[in-house]
Motif scaffolding. Structure first.
Motif, PDB file in Angstrom:
ATOM      1  N   VAL A   1      13.443   1.899   7.185  1.00  0.00           N
ATOM      2  CA  VAL A   1      14.496   2.888   6.979  1.00  0.00           C
ATOM      3  C   VAL A   1      14.739   3.095   5.487  1.00  0.00           C
ATOM      4  O   VAL A   1      14.772   4.225   4.983  1.00  0.00           O
ATOM      5  N   LEU A   2      14.876   2.002   4.758  1.00  0.00           N
ATOM      6  CA  LEU A   2      15.253   2.073   3.347  1.00  0.00           C
ATOM      7  C   LEU A   2      14.197   2.760   2.492  1.00  0.00           C
ATOM      8  O   LEU A   2      14.539   3.461   1.531  1.00  0.00           O
ATOM      9  N   ARG A   3      12.916   2.588   2.817  1.00  0.00           N
ATOM     10  CA  ARG A   3      11.859   3.181   1.979  1.00  0.00           C
ATOM     11  C   ARG A   3      11.887   4.708   2.009  1.00  0.00           C
ATOM     12  O   ARG A   3      11.297   5.350   1.133  1.00  0.00           O
ATOM     13  N   GLU A   4      12.549   5.285   3.034  1.00  0.00           N
ATOM     14  CA  GLU A   4      12.686   6.736   3.072  1.00  0.00           C
ATOM     15  C   GLU A   4      13.850   7.226   2.208  1.00  0.00           C
ATOM     16  O   GLU A   4      13.942   8.419   1.920  1.00  0.00           O
ATOM     17  N   LEU A   5      14.722   6.308   1.795  1.00  0.00           N
ATOM     18  CA  LEU A   5      15.942   6.683   1.080  1.00  0.00           C
ATOM     19  C   LEU A   5      15.927   6.304  -0.388  1.00  0.00           C
ATOM     20  O   LEU A   5      16.560   6.978  -1.207  1.00  0.00           O
ATOM     21  N   ILE A   6      15.253   5.205  -0.734  1.00  0.00           N
ATOM     22  CA  ILE A   6      15.231   4.730  -2.107  1.00  0.00           C
ATOM     23  C   ILE A   6      13.825   4.257  -2.460  1.00  0.00           C
ATOM     24  O   ILE A   6      13.035   3.895  -1.585  1.00  0.00           O
ATOM     25  N   ALA A   7      13.532   4.276  -3.754  1.00  0.00           N
ATOM     26  CA  ALA A   7      12.291   3.700  -4.260  1.00  0.00           C
ATOM     27  C   ALA A   7      12.610   2.316  -4.820  1.00  0.00           C
ATOM     28  O   ALA A   7      13.544   2.152  -5.602  1.00  0.00           O
ATOM     29  N   HIS A   8      11.851   1.309  -4.390  1.00  0.00           N
ATOM     30  CA  HIS A   8      12.075  -0.069  -4.813  1.00  0.00           C
ATOM     31  C   HIS A   8      10.735  -0.787  -4.779  1.00  0.00           C
ATOM     32  O   HIS A   8       9.928  -0.519  -3.874  1.00  0.00           O
TER      33      HIS A   8
ATOM     34  N   PRO B   1       0.827  -1.207   0.000  1.00  0.00           N
ATOM     35  CA  PRO B   1       0.000   0.000   0.000  1.00  0.00           C
ATOM     36  C   PRO B   1       0.861   1.256   0.000  1.00  0.00           C
ATOM     37  O   PRO B   1       2.030   1.229   0.383  1.00  0.00           O
ATOM     38  N   ALA B   2       0.267   2.356  -0.388  1.00  0.00           N
ATOM     39  CA  ALA B   2       1.003   3.620  -0.464  1.00  0.00           C
ATOM     40  C   ALA B   2       1.020   4.308   0.891  1.00  0.00           C
ATOM     41  O   ALA B   2       0.586   5.452   1.041  1.00  0.00           O
ATOM     42  N   TRP B   3       1.534   3.601   1.898  1.00  0.00           N
ATOM     43  CA  TRP B   3       1.689   4.228   3.203  1.00  0.00           C
ATOM     44  C   TRP B   3       2.697   5.359   3.082  1.00  0.00           C
ATOM     45  O   TRP B   3       3.789   5.176   2.533  1.00  0.00           O
ATOM     46  N   PRO B   4       2.370   6.550   3.553  1.00  0.00           N
ATOM     47  CA  PRO B   4       3.200   7.726   3.263  1.00  0.00           C
ATOM     48  C   PRO B   4       4.555   7.673   3.941  1.00  0.00           C
ATOM     49  O   PRO B   4       4.701   7.184   5.056  1.00  0.00           O
ATOM     50  N   ARG B   5       5.539   8.193   3.239  1.00  0.00           N
ATOM     51  CA  ARG B   5       6.867   8.358   3.804  1.00  0.00           C
ATOM     52  C   ARG B   5       6.946   9.691   4.551  1.00  0.00           C
ATOM     53  O   ARG B   5       6.243  10.649   4.200  1.00  0.00           O
ATOM     54  N   VAL B   6       7.807   9.758   5.509  1.00  0.00           N
ATOM     55  CA  VAL B   6       7.967  10.973   6.318  1.00  0.00           C
ATOM     56  C   VAL B   6       8.712  12.058   5.551  1.00  0.00           C
ATOM     57  O   VAL B   6       8.386  13.246   5.645  1.00  0.00           O
ATOM     58  N   LEU B   7       9.724  11.686   4.768  1.00  0.00           N
ATOM     59  CA  LEU B   7      10.621  12.666   4.178  1.00  0.00           C
ATOM     60  C   LEU B   7      10.124  13.250   2.861  1.00  0.00           C
ATOM     61  O   LEU B   7      10.730  14.195   2.349  1.00  0.00           O
ATOM     62  N   ASP B   8       9.046  12.721   2.307  1.00  0.00           N
ATOM     63  CA  ASP B   8       8.594  13.207   1.009  1.00  0.00           C
ATOM     64  C   ASP B   8       8.219  14.685   1.040  1.00  0.00           C
ATOM     65  O   ASP B   8       8.437  15.416   0.060  1.00  0.00           O
ATOM     66  N   ALA B   9       7.627  15.149   2.142  1.00  0.00           N
ATOM     67  CA  ALA B   9       7.206  16.543   2.215  1.00  0.00           C
ATOM     68  C   ALA B   9       8.390  17.488   2.089  1.00  0.00           C
ATOM     69  O   ALA B   9       8.274  18.583   1.521  1.00  0.00           O
ATOM     70  N   GLU B  10       9.544  17.081   2.584  1.00  0.00           N
ATOM     71  CA  GLU B  10      10.727  17.938   2.540  1.00  0.00           C
ATOM     72  C   GLU B  10      11.577  17.704   1.303  1.00  0.00           C
ATOM     73  O   GLU B  10      12.090  18.673   0.699  1.00  0.00           O
ATOM     74  N   PHE B  11      11.740  16.456   0.897  1.00  0.00           N
ATOM     75  CA  PHE B  11      12.686  16.130  -0.170  1.00  0.00           C
ATOM     76  C   PHE B  11      12.028  15.616  -1.447  1.00  0.00           C
ATOM     77  O   PHE B  11      12.698  15.456  -2.459  1.00  0.00           O
ATOM     78  N   GLY B  12      10.740  15.320  -1.399  1.00  0.00           N
ATOM     79  CA  GLY B  12      10.109  14.646  -2.528  1.00  0.00           C
ATOM     80  C   GLY B  12      10.351  13.155  -2.474  1.00  0.00           C
ATOM     81  O   GLY B  12      11.093  12.653  -1.623  1.00  0.00           O
ATOM     82  N   ALA B  13       9.729  12.419  -3.400  1.00  0.00           N
ATOM     83  CA  ALA B  13       9.896  10.967  -3.425  1.00  0.00           C
ATOM     84  C   ALA B  13      11.343  10.610  -3.742  1.00  0.00           C
ATOM     85  O   ALA B  13      11.993  11.279  -4.554  1.00  0.00           O
ATOM     86  N   PRO B  14      11.878   9.559  -3.111  1.00  0.00           N
ATOM     87  CA  PRO B  14      13.279   9.199  -3.359  1.00  0.00           C
ATOM     88  C   PRO B  14      13.467   8.571  -4.736  1.00  0.00           C
ATOM     89  O   PRO B  14      12.527   7.985  -5.291  1.00  0.00           O
ATOM     90  N   PRO B  15      14.663   8.654  -5.295  1.00  0.00           N
ATOM     91  CA  PRO B  15      14.944   8.002  -6.586  1.00  0.00           C
ATOM     92  C   PRO B  15      15.005   6.482  -6.426  1.00  0.00           C
ATOM     93  O   PRO B  15      15.089   5.945  -5.318  1.00  0.00           O
ATOM     94  N   ALA B  16      15.005   5.805  -7.566  1.00  0.00           N
ATOM     95  CA  ALA B  16      15.088   4.347  -7.564  1.00  0.00           C
ATOM     96  C   ALA B  16      16.450   3.892  -7.060  1.00  0.00           C
ATOM     97  O   ALA B  16      17.469   4.549  -7.265  1.00  0.00           O
ATOM     98  N   GLY B  17      16.440   2.759  -6.374  1.00  0.00           N
ATOM     99  CA  GLY B  17      17.677   2.178  -5.892  1.00  0.00           C
ATOM    100  C   GLY B  17      17.489   0.707  -5.620  1.00  0.00           C
ATOM    101  O   GLY B  17      16.365   0.196  -5.639  1.00  0.00           O
ATOM    102  N   ASP B  18      18.581   0.025  -5.354  1.00  0.00           N
ATOM    103  CA  ASP B  18      18.528  -1.397  -5.018  1.00  0.00           C
ATOM    104  C   ASP B  18      19.247  -1.588  -3.694  1.00  0.00           C
ATOM    105  O   ASP B  18      20.152  -0.831  -3.341  1.00  0.00           O
TER     106      ASP B  18
ATOM    107  N   GLY C   1      22.393   1.795  -7.444  1.00  0.00           N
ATOM    108  CA  GLY C   1      21.381   2.346  -8.342  1.00  0.00           C
ATOM    109  C   GLY C   1      21.392   3.859  -8.386  1.00  0.00           C
ATOM    110  O   GLY C   1      22.275   4.528  -7.828  1.00  0.00           O
ATOM    111  N   ALA C   2      20.362   4.419  -9.032  1.00  0.00           N
ATOM    112  CA  ALA C   2      20.297   5.866  -9.268  1.00  0.00           C
ATOM    113  C   ALA C   2      20.257   6.662  -7.977  1.00  0.00           C
ATOM    114  O   ALA C   2      20.695   7.822  -7.942  1.00  0.00           O
TER     115      ALA C   2
END
Length: 354
Positions: A344-351, A13-30, A150-151
């Motif tokens: 932790v990781l979902r706030e730093l990378i999109a996967h 589900p699209a449970w919201p991330r905390v950091l998106d409001a400040e930084f936007g959605a994180p880039p893709a990563g692995d 990754g990116a």
């Protein structure tokens, strides 16, 4: 999202991330291109006593679930898997260290046990005897060392994201692995609870856990959306960092709010079950909204007899460290038992798995 929407929901589900409001959605990563990229070490607060009918093994396993290692140890020792103890379930695609125990009253371990386990991807690091079986949930924490690629490594805000998590904590979501592939554990849980939970249908309580974890995540998501996930509300049940101590705050004062800002205290959410919640005021109203949105899950958990509990909405990262190398980045941190590195990781990378 209500119960009728669960059948068709894209997972996770699209449970919201905390950091998106400040930084936007994180880039893709692995974060798990190979097992060595995800390293976990279980931390106990005690050591085996050196004698007793249970043989404790400190193991390192690669590309195996804990359940696989348990079954292999039981087979080699010619005992039931019920005679093998462990504290926590560890990931499969990873290199993980943890303790297992096996009951061997009056006899030694089979000859060649260490070598046989090694052939199956389980390396014995040390062993000792102890009078009792290793029980679930007795470890204090898990230490993680994770390689990102990754990116996301080119994101100029990556270090700032990390430092924000270190300073303000992490939203303590249950990870998607708790719910099974595509959330199937949750759908199975809803079906089982609707007709009446029976232990023979859910022997290890996995489906009960999936339902409770989903409800907790939904409550946490609401507080991330309204910005209260890291603040103490009137009527809040606060949890002291690093302990199980909790108390209800009728009206948080400046001192308590300062302690929360220092991550000494955390707001909490309900783990649904039988019993009266000690939350009051605004915090209690949030729980009432959960019951209104998911009545069959809440009622089913109560009928199943699981006891109501609480879980901190926020995590403090222990011993945080970020290290860059050529084309790679390593994160190291510790989390209390029951917490998920994926939070932790979902706030730093999109996967896709986050």
């Amino acid at each position: 999202m209500g119960e009728a929407a669960m059948d068709s929901i894209a997972w996770p589900p699209a449970w919201p991330r905390v950091l998106d409001a400040e930084f936007g959605a994180p880039p893709a990563g692995d974060y798990r291109a190979r097992p060595e990229d995800f390293q976990v070490a279980e931390v106990l607060d005690f050591a085996p006593e050196g004698e007793g009918e249970h043989l404790w093994l400190h193991i390192e396993k690669r590309d195996l679930t804990t359940a696989m290692a348990v079954r292999e140890l039981a087979r080699l020792c010619e005992v039931s898997p019920r005679d093998v103890g462990y504290s926590g379930m560890k990931d499969r695609v990873a290199v993980t260290r943890q303790w297992l125990s096996v009951q061997l009253p009056g006899r030694e371990a089979p000859a060649g046990l260490t070598e046989a386990l090694a052939e199956r991807g389980v390396r014995v690091l040390s062993e000792a005897r102890h009078p009792r079986k290793l029980k679930r949930g007795v470890h204090r924490a898990n230490r993680f060392r994770l390689r990102l690629s990754g990116a996301a490594l080119e994101d100029p805000a990556l270090e700032a994201r990390w430092q924000r998590l270190v300073a303000q904590g992490v939203a303590n979501y249950f990870g998607p692995q708790r719910f099974g592939p595509d959330g199937r554990n949750l759908l199975r849980a809803r079906s089982l609870l609707a007709r009446g939970w029976r232990k023979r249908d859910d022997r290890d309580g996995m489906l009960l856990s999936a339902a409770r974890s989903f409800l907790f995540n939904e409550g946490l998501a609401e507080r991330v959306r309204d910005g209260s996930w890291n603040r103490l509300l009137p009527g809040e049940v606060a949890i002291l960092d690093g302990t199980a101590s909790q108390f209800t705050l009728v009206a948080p004062d400046a001192e308590l709010e300062a302690r929360a800002a220092r991550l000494d205290l955390h707001p909490s959410g309900v783990l649904w079950g039988v019993g009266r919640s000690v939350a009051e005021g605004e915090a209690r109203a949030l729980e009432a909204r959960l019951a209104e949105r998911y009545p069959s899950l809440c009622d089913g958990l109560e009928r199943a007899g699981v006891r109501l509990g609480r879980r901190a909405l926020r995590l403090r990262l222990g011993e945080p460290r970020l290290t860059r190398g050529e084309g790679e980045l390593w994160l190291a941190f510790s989390l209390p038992r029951g917490a998920f590195a994926t939070a932790v990781l979902r706030e730093l990378i999109a996967h896709p798995t986050l």
